[in-house]
Motif scaffolding. Sequence first.
Motif, PDB file in Angstrom:
ATOM      1  N   ARG A  47       0.835  -1.206   0.000  1.00 47.82           N
ATOM      2  CA  ARG A  47       0.000   0.000   0.000  1.00 47.82           C
ATOM      3  C   ARG A  47       0.872   1.259   0.000  1.00 47.82           C
ATOM      4  O   ARG A  47       0.549   2.246  -0.675  1.00 47.82           O
ATOM      5  CB  ARG A  47      -0.943  -0.003   1.206  1.00 47.82           C
ATOM      6  N   TYR A  48       1.965   1.205   0.738  1.00 47.86           N
ATOM      7  CA  TYR A  48       2.869   2.363   0.778  1.00 47.86           C
ATOM      8  C   TYR A  48       3.582   2.545  -0.564  1.00 47.86           C
ATOM      9  O   TYR A  48       3.630   3.655  -1.113  1.00 47.86           O
ATOM     10  CB  TYR A  48       3.887   2.178   1.901  1.00 47.86           C
ATOM     11  N   GLU A  49       4.129   1.442  -1.102  1.00 47.37           N
ATOM     12  CA  GLU A  49       4.899   1.525  -2.343  1.00 47.37           C
ATOM     13  C   GLU A  49       4.013   1.820  -3.547  1.00 47.37           C
ATOM     14  O   GLU A  49       4.488   2.338  -4.564  1.00 47.37           O
ATOM     15  CB  GLU A  49       5.668   0.220  -2.555  1.00 47.37           C
ATOM     16  N   ALA A  50       2.720   1.515  -3.434  1.00 40.19           N
ATOM     17  CA  ALA A  50       1.804   1.760  -4.550  1.00 40.19           C
ATOM     18  C   ALA A  50       1.591   3.250  -4.809  1.00 40.19           C
ATOM     19  O   ALA A  50       1.133   3.639  -5.884  1.00 40.19           O
ATOM     20  CB  ALA A  50       0.458   1.090  -4.277  1.00 40.19           C
ATOM     21  N   LYS A  51       1.953   4.086  -3.853  1.00 40.48           N
ATOM     22  CA  LYS A  51       1.755   5.529  -4.019  1.00 40.48           C
ATOM     23  C   LYS A  51       2.619   6.089  -5.143  1.00 40.48           C
ATOM     24  O   LYS A  51       2.179   6.958  -5.899  1.00 40.48           O
ATOM     25  CB  LYS A  51       2.070   6.251  -2.706  1.00 40.48           C
ATOM     26  N   THR A  52       3.851   5.595  -5.247  1.00 38.52           N
ATOM     27  CA  THR A  52       4.772   6.144  -6.251  1.00 38.52           C
ATOM     28  C   THR A  52       5.511   5.077  -7.045  1.00 38.52           C
ATOM     29  O   THR A  52       6.281   5.414  -7.950  1.00 38.52           O
ATOM     30  CB  THR A  52       5.822   7.044  -5.571  1.00 38.52           C
ATOM     31  N   GLY A  53       5.323   3.802  -6.720  1.00 37.43           N
ATOM     32  CA  GLY A  53       6.074   2.730  -7.369  1.00 37.43           C
ATOM     33  C   GLY A  53       5.842   2.667  -8.870  1.00 37.43           C
ATOM     34  O   GLY A  53       4.749   2.971  -9.360  1.00 37.43           O
ATOM     35  N   THR A  54       6.875   2.273  -9.612  1.00 39.68           N
ATOM     36  CA  THR A  54       6.790   2.211 -11.074  1.00 39.68           C
ATOM     37  C   THR A  54       6.576   0.795 -11.598  1.00 39.68           C
ATOM     38  O   THR A  54       6.399   0.612 -12.804  1.00 39.68           O
ATOM     39  CB  THR A  54       8.068   2.786 -11.707  1.00 39.68           C
ATOM     40  N   GLU A  55       6.621  -0.208 -10.725  1.00 40.35           N
ATOM     41  CA  GLU A  55       6.403  -1.574 -11.174  1.00 40.35           C
ATOM     42  C   GLU A  55       4.966  -1.739 -11.661  1.00 40.35           C
ATOM     43  O   GLU A  55       4.060  -1.023 -11.235  1.00 40.35           O
ATOM     44  CB  GLU A  55       6.699  -2.558 -10.039  1.00 40.35           C
ATOM     45  N   ASP A  56       4.766  -2.704 -12.544  1.00 44.01           N
ATOM     46  CA  ASP A  56       3.454  -2.895 -13.171  1.00 44.01           C
ATOM     47  C   ASP A  56       2.327  -3.010 -12.151  1.00 44.01           C
ATOM     48  O   ASP A  56       1.245  -2.449 -12.333  1.00 44.01           O
ATOM     49  CB  ASP A  56       3.471  -4.155 -14.043  1.00 44.01           C
TER      50      ASP A  56
END
Length: 225
Positions: A47-56
């Motif tokens: 949930r945290y990484e989904a804010k700015t993550g570039t992975e698919d």
Amino acid sequence: MRSTKEFIYALYYDDFATPQHLEEGPDEVVFYIGRTTNPDRRLKQHRYEAKTGTEDKYVFIRKLGQKNVEWGIKVLGEVEKSDDRPWEFWYVIDFIRRGISLKNMRYGDFKRVPTNRLKKFASNTSIRNVDDLKKTIGRNEHEEQPKYKSSGSVQLRAILRSLRWLRAESEMHDCEIRKWNIYDLGEGTQEIKAEYSMKKREVAACLTPDFKEAIRQVECKAGML
């Protein structure tokens, strides 16, 4: 006492495909398979990484958010930490064979890159279980090695796509507490211990073939002195 278990998990979203689902509840559509020692903590990380993550998977999660679609995590199975069979990869193949589209980038894009190992193994009818998969990977070990281009930037991007953070560890050393971040390059690969202060990109840079070759040459020269 530390747990000896790890969990194969799925990220899924709620799909109200038909009017009946409004009464019966949504289908849980899986879009990512992973492995973790702590599903609840891993969900928080996602949930945290989904804010700015570039992975698919993170790009996809943000699209779900734009549509106000809920998503979550569920456990598919438990395995012993000592079990070196490629369970995560096996679950990915199993779901692909069911026609489910996944966002597991490090196994390759099933649709855009038809020659990748996921396509190859998913279409191999002799692979019927995780033991068959392990044997097949062993026979094709030379094909499993990343084929990097000479460009350092290409090498770095390839490593970053696979490098995943597992956990933080600390230990007492000379009366001081030292902290480490533990990474790996995918299910079944050796764990990588990095200084806590190092950023993920710095860790990846140390794993590129160019960097390793430079270190090897320095060690060879030092041995000749």
